[in-house]
Write an enzyme that holds these catalytic residues in place. Sequence first.
Site, PDB file in Angstrom:
ATOM      1  CE  LYS A  65     -30.756 -26.730 -13.780  1.00 36.36           C
ATOM      2  NZ  LYS A  65     -28.680 -26.652 -14.223  1.00 36.36           N
ATOM      3  NE  ARG A  80     -24.786 -25.136  -0.684  1.00 37.76           N
ATOM      4  CZ  ARG A  80     -24.591 -25.140  -1.889  1.00 37.76           C
ATOM      5  NH1 ARG A  80     -25.207 -25.782  -3.003  1.00 37.76           N
ATOM      6  NH2 ARG A  80     -23.957 -24.017  -2.434  1.00 37.76           N
ATOM      7  CB  THR A 122     -23.490 -21.664  -6.373  1.00 36.92           C
ATOM      8  OG1 THR A 122     -23.695 -22.986  -5.425  1.00 36.92           O
ATOM      9  CG2 THR A 122     -24.155 -22.401  -7.078  1.00 36.92           C
ATOM     10  CB  SER A 160     -12.376 -25.382 -18.949  1.00 35.45           C
ATOM     11  OG  SER A 160     -13.770 -25.196 -18.280  1.00 35.45           O
ATOM     12  CG  HIS A 166     -28.805 -22.294 -17.370  1.00 37.41           C
ATOM     13  ND1 HIS A 166     -29.793 -22.328 -16.080  1.00 37.41           N
ATOM     14  CD2 HIS A 166     -27.793 -22.841 -16.885  1.00 37.41           C
ATOM     15  CE1 HIS A 166     -29.123 -23.191 -15.229  1.00 37.41           C
ATOM     16  NE2 HIS A 166     -28.148 -23.027 -15.700  1.00 37.41           N
ATOM     17  CB  THR A 180     -26.126 -45.642 -14.664  1.00 41.19           C
ATOM     18  OG1 THR A 180     -26.886 -45.103 -13.545  1.00 41.19           O
ATOM     19  CG2 THR A 180     -26.337 -45.317 -15.352  1.00 41.19           C
ATOM     20  CB  THR A 181     -30.934 -48.384 -13.571  1.00 43.93           C
ATOM     21  OG1 THR A 181     -30.770 -49.656 -12.952  1.00 43.93           O
ATOM     22  CG2 THR A 181     -32.646 -48.543 -13.680  1.00 43.93           C
TER      23      THR A 181
END
Length: 406
Positions: free
Chosen positions: A247, A21, A362, A136, A216, A276-277
């Site tokens: 998005k 990539r 992907t 799934s 999406h 986590t913050t």
Amino acid sequence: MNYSDIFKTSINKLKIEGRYRHFNEIERKVGEHPNASWITNSKKNDVIIWCSNDYLGMSQNKLVINSMINSIKKMGTGSGGTRNISGNSSSIVHLENEIANLHSKEKAIVFSSGYVANESTISTLLNLLKDVVVFSDEKNHASIISGIKKSKASKEIFKHNDLNHLEALIKKYPEKKPKVIIFESIYSMDGDFGDISGISKIAKKYKALTYLDEVHAVGMYGNKGSGVTEELGLQNSIDIIQGTLGKAFGTMGGYIASSNVICDAIRSYASGFIFTTALPPALLSAARTSICYLKKSDKERKLQQKNTITLKTYLKKENINFMDNKSHIVPIMVNNPVRCKEISNILLNEFKHYIQPINYPTVPVGTERLRITPGPFHTEKMISDLTIALKYAFKKTEKDNYSKIA
Ligand SMILES: *Cc1c(COP(=O)(O)O)cnc(C)c1O
């Protein structure tokens, strides 16, 4: 032990397979989306972006920008802590109320990203349900797969959108066994729609919980932009809706919307939520402004849809092979990683059209593609120029021998 040789071998493997990539450096320009600068060899070049997930250009919307600036002036940059320890800003509380309302659910909770929302919620949900089996869709996103892998649940992968296969798998299990079905409303790389109505009927019949990734679709579909479930009037048939603020809403962060009790359980047990913050107030205020704006304005959605149709018409006219789905995602099929990268390079270097090549993992090997997402601000001239450039790039790479790799 030569550690760096191990890493070099792994990287070389990707280079040989043509899927190493390369990240293009891009500088976006407010008010000029989808025009941007591409920085290479310390030079700036004007390019047109065709692969942005800022689907509606909301990251450059004046109201959204002002909301972020004003919020920073009022409250500063960071949230200052986790949700539990001083980071629970009023911005996050207001945003969660807005999201719950958007999806007609009792409650919503916000995570650092859509990826984290999926991974943390799914792994936590499955572990809380103990002896659960998860169903799934085979095309589910990496963040969903990761969430399932992190849990101890037994899993069944059903063929993409195949209701018969799903039912054949689900009916093997006793009625008493907890079940969760996880799928997406729009699949990001093929742009096709999950069968929400069909899957929720099966869920009802076999008493399974439903988890739907609407990443999406949020901002993009339905009268208020709350997604495909809204468009189909099926919000009540899904137990947990997951979305992103990164998005179409043009900011960043992820969320789930569900019942009070499910959100309370996830909030209380998901380590990716707890340790986590919290996101900065400015980002959350901007996201809320964006959601509120897109609830009322469908100008952007309409223009976006119009441009998708225009692009598809041009592609058909020139016989350029694409997946003709019903969504805003237009995948142009190249089916070879090296040729895909080559075409992308030609488009960028010779025509200043920026479309990132999409490779394995992907998408499956041999289905490499250019994923185009036309936005409301692309013009017909841009679309026609792109089509000509694509035609040229396909022609130019036609005679090259890519068979070794494909
Ligand atoms: C992008 C994406 C996510 C992750 O959302 P982020 O907010 O970018 O982390 C989740 N699911 C799907 C299907 C996606 O395409």
